[in-house]
Design an enzyme around this catalytic site. Sequence first.
Site, mmCIF file in Angstrom:
data_model
loop_
_atom_site.group_PDB
_atom_site.id
_atom_site.type_symbol
_atom_site.label_atom_id
_atom_site.label_comp_id
_atom_site.label_asym_id
_atom_site.label_seq_id
_atom_site.Cartn_x
_atom_site.Cartn_y
_atom_site.Cartn_z
ATOM 1 N N GLU A 68 8.098 1.230 -3.675
ATOM 2 C CA GLU A 68 7.241 0.042 -3.636
ATOM 3 C C GLU A 68 7.982 -1.179 -4.170
ATOM 4 O OE1 GLU A 68 2.620 1.579 -4.168
ATOM 5 O OE2 GLU A 68 3.731 0.839 -5.882
ATOM 6 N N HIS B 45 0.842 -1.201 0.000
ATOM 7 C CA HIS B 45 0.000 0.000 0.000
ATOM 8 C C HIS B 45 0.873 1.246 0.000
ATOM 9 C CE1 HIS B 45 -3.497 2.473 0.558
ATOM 10 N NE2 HIS B 45 -3.023 2.990 1.669
#
Length: 205
Positions: free
Chosen positions: A182, A112
């Site tokens: 990420e 996330h």
Amino acid sequence: MNDVRKIRLVVLISGSGSNLQALIDASERGALPANIVGVVSNRADAFGLTRAHKHTIPTLFFPKQGTRRDYDAALAEHIATFRPDFVVLAGWLRLLSMAFLEHFPNRVVNLHPALPGELPGLHAIERALDEARRGERTHTGVMVHLVPDEGVDSGPVLAQERVEILADDTLETLRGRVRGLEHLLLVTTLRRLATGDLDPDDLST
């Protein structure tokens, strides 16, 4: 890493699959002791399916069908045939119910683009930038966490890193830095899970 057993990953996607590509690249160069044994998408046009095909990874298009619970139960049944050690949600744009999660306890991993407890749900990067422009925040981040239940981006945290929001940031520049982190954080976290340096059962609630 030759003496480390490779973990079996099934990756769920809904879009371009850039995080999937990071996992593929890391596994192929030996930086991640993992075999991506399946890629599943709920969208037929997801570019991540094309990425998987290029690397001869089995794919499954699993469109919406029946009730949410029926869909999730059927999805779990299909994914179980891949015998995954972990199921990785890498841009999977559906909330999974317990009809799915109960089949893979402490083995569903989500990525996330925000820090724990902040900006759950969709469009987290856009919302972070909007808040920064209103003077309400100076940073955002990325986290990797377990998905034990139906909470939205709220499971036990496996890893997190902060991303500063710069005064001249545009959505494109901020998104680029977040996406880059990420890719790195997902690979390093899964590597720790693969080597046993991180035990998800110790973090479960």
